[in-house]
Design a protein around this motif. Structure first.
Motif, PDB file in Angstrom:
ATOM      1  N   SER A 213     -36.852 -14.102 -79.021  1.00  0.00           N
ATOM      2  CA  SER A 213     -36.287 -13.713 -77.724  1.00  0.00           C
ATOM      3  C   SER A 213     -36.308 -12.200 -77.533  1.00  0.00           C
ATOM      4  O   SER A 213     -35.874 -11.436 -78.390  1.00  0.00           O
ATOM      5  N   GLY A 214     -36.842 -11.771 -76.404  1.00  0.00           N
ATOM      6  CA  GLY A 214     -36.928 -10.359 -76.071  1.00  0.00           C
ATOM      7  C   GLY A 214     -38.096  -9.632 -76.704  1.00  0.00           C
ATOM      8  O   GLY A 214     -38.347  -8.471 -76.399  1.00  0.00           O
ATOM      9  N   VAL A 215     -38.823 -10.303 -77.622  1.00  0.00           N
ATOM     10  CA  VAL A 215     -39.952  -9.657 -78.293  1.00  0.00           C
ATOM     11  C   VAL A 215     -41.265 -10.315 -77.879  1.00  0.00           C
ATOM     12  O   VAL A 215     -42.190  -9.643 -77.423  1.00  0.00           O
ATOM     13  N   PHE A 216     -41.374 -11.620 -78.060  1.00  0.00           N
ATOM     14  CA  PHE A 216     -42.567 -12.349 -77.640  1.00  0.00           C
ATOM     15  C   PHE A 216     -42.216 -13.806 -77.398  1.00  0.00           C
ATOM     16  O   PHE A 216     -41.227 -14.320 -77.910  1.00  0.00           O
ATOM     17  N   ASP A 217     -43.030 -14.450 -76.589  1.00  0.00           N
ATOM     18  CA  ASP A 217     -42.853 -15.871 -76.290  1.00  0.00           C
ATOM     19  C   ASP A 217     -44.222 -16.443 -75.945  1.00  0.00           C
ATOM     20  O   ASP A 217     -44.831 -16.053 -74.960  1.00  0.00           O
ATOM     21  N   THR A 218     -44.695 -17.349 -76.772  1.00  0.00           N
ATOM     22  CA  THR A 218     -46.014 -17.937 -76.530  1.00  0.00           C
ATOM     23  C   THR A 218     -45.992 -18.944 -75.388  1.00  0.00           C
ATOM     24  O   THR A 218     -47.036 -19.307 -74.875  1.00  0.00           O
ATOM     25  N   GLY A 219     -44.800 -19.402 -75.030  1.00  0.00           N
ATOM     26  CA  GLY A 219     -44.720 -20.503 -74.087  1.00  0.00           C
ATOM     27  C   GLY A 219     -45.126 -21.780 -74.811  1.00  0.00           C
ATOM     28  O   GLY A 219     -45.399 -21.764 -76.019  1.00  0.00           O
ATOM     29  N   SER A 220     -45.161 -22.865 -74.107  1.00  0.00           N
ATOM     30  CA  SER A 220     -45.512 -24.146 -74.712  1.00  0.00           C
ATOM     31  C   SER A 220     -46.987 -24.179 -75.102  1.00  0.00           C
ATOM     32  O   SER A 220     -47.854 -23.831 -74.300  1.00  0.00           O
ATOM     33  N   ILE A 221     -47.245 -24.560 -76.348  1.00  0.00           N
ATOM     34  CA  ILE A 221     -48.620 -24.667 -76.845  1.00  0.00           C
ATOM     35  C   ILE A 221     -48.936 -26.158 -76.934  1.00  0.00           C
ATOM     36  O   ILE A 221     -48.309 -26.895 -77.705  1.00  0.00           O
ATOM     37  N   ALA A 222     -49.883 -26.616 -76.165  1.00  0.00           N
ATOM     38  CA  ALA A 222     -50.235 -28.034 -76.117  1.00  0.00           C
ATOM     39  C   ALA A 222     -50.774 -28.517 -77.459  1.00  0.00           C
ATOM     40  O   ALA A 222     -51.310 -27.721 -78.242  1.00  0.00           O
ATOM     41  N   PRO A 223     -50.637 -29.813 -77.726  1.00  0.00           N
ATOM     42  CA  PRO A 223     -51.197 -30.368 -78.974  1.00  0.00           C
ATOM     43  C   PRO A 223     -52.681 -30.048 -79.104  1.00  0.00           C
ATOM     44  O   PRO A 223     -53.415 -30.041 -78.120  1.00  0.00           O
ATOM     45  N   THR A 224     -53.097 -29.769 -80.321  1.00  0.00           N
ATOM     46  CA  THR A 224     -54.484 -29.467 -80.709  1.00  0.00           C
ATOM     47  C   THR A 224     -55.084 -28.268 -79.975  1.00  0.00           C
ATOM     48  O   THR A 224     -56.286 -28.179 -79.811  1.00  0.00           O
ATOM     49  N   SER A 225     -54.242 -27.331 -79.537  1.00  0.00           N
ATOM     50  CA  SER A 225     -54.782 -26.127 -78.911  1.00  0.00           C
ATOM     51  C   SER A 225     -54.087 -24.896 -79.480  1.00  0.00           C
ATOM     52  O   SER A 225     -53.125 -25.000 -80.228  1.00  0.00           O
ATOM     53  N   ALA A 226     -54.573 -23.738 -79.089  1.00  0.00           N
ATOM     54  CA  ALA A 226     -54.025 -22.471 -79.576  1.00  0.00           C
ATOM     55  C   ALA A 226     -53.218 -21.806 -78.479  1.00  0.00           C
ATOM     56  O   ALA A 226     -53.452 -22.039 -77.286  1.00  0.00           O
ATOM     57  N   HIS A 227     -52.284 -20.956 -78.886  1.00  0.00           N
ATOM     58  CA  HIS A 227     -51.515 -20.172 -77.920  1.00  0.00           C
ATOM     59  C   HIS A 227     -52.481 -19.417 -77.034  1.00  0.00           C
ATOM     60  O   HIS A 227     -52.321 -19.341 -75.836  1.00  0.00           O
ATOM     61  N   SER A 228     -53.513 -18.893 -77.630  1.00  0.00           N
ATOM     62  CA  SER A 228     -54.455 -18.084 -76.891  1.00  0.00           C
ATOM     63  C   SER A 228     -55.866 -18.518 -77.217  1.00  0.00           C
ATOM     64  O   SER A 228     -56.419 -18.116 -78.222  1.00  0.00           O
ATOM     65  N   ASP A 229     -56.419 -19.368 -76.388  1.00  0.00           N
ATOM     66  CA  ASP A 229     -57.787 -19.806 -76.638  1.00  0.00           C
ATOM     67  C   ASP A 229     -58.793 -18.678 -76.458  1.00  0.00           C
ATOM     68  O   ASP A 229     -59.904 -18.762 -76.929  1.00  0.00           O
TER      69      ASP A 229
END
Length: 134
Positions: free
Chosen positions: A87-103
């Motif tokens: 909290s307050g530093v970073f938040d990837t948000g929801s990462i879907a199954p079998t995927s990456a935070h940042s494709d």
């Protein structure tokens, strides 16, 4: 303008050599990746990008050790969504199954030395740490 047979042959040979030299130069690649490791499970990350894998609700490796300026990406290898949040530093948000935070590979870059304790906002019992050193 008329060419003699020897002049046409020299021109053809010269063109073939030029074409071959051009093809050799186009085939090289300078893309470098790190070897397969816990933070590069698929062997495809650039050297500055580390991957934390989420499997069975566990972040791995934990803790993940990075140097200032390195980037972390989260790969969800589970069948349900997860997140990674400090909290307050970073938040990837929801990462879907079998995927990456940042494709596209941008991830979260850590520019300050410290210990970052993060958690999954969807599963309160899932926690881990990023340790950033110089």
């Amino acid at each position: 303008m008329a060419f003699s047979d020897s002049s046409a042959t020299r021109s053809t040979v010269g063109a073939v050599i030029l074409l071959a030299l051009s093809a050799i130069g186009c085939g090289s690649s300078t893309t470098t990746t790190s070897p397969v490791s816990p933070t590069n499970p698929e062997g495809t990350n650039p050297a500055n990008l580390l991957t934390v894998t989420i499997k069975n609700g566990v972040y791995s490796p934990n803790p993940v050790m990075v140097k200032v300026g390195q980037t972390v990406n989260w790969l969800n290898s589970d069948t349900v969504a997860h997140s990674a949040t400090d909290s307050g530093v970073f938040d990837t948000g929801s990462i879907a199954p079998t995927s990456a935070h940042s494709d596209n590979g941008d991830g979260v870059t850590f520019n300050t030395v410290g210990t970052y304790n993060y958690h999954c906002t969807l599963h309160a019992n899932e926690t881990a740490t990023v340790i950033v050193t110089r």
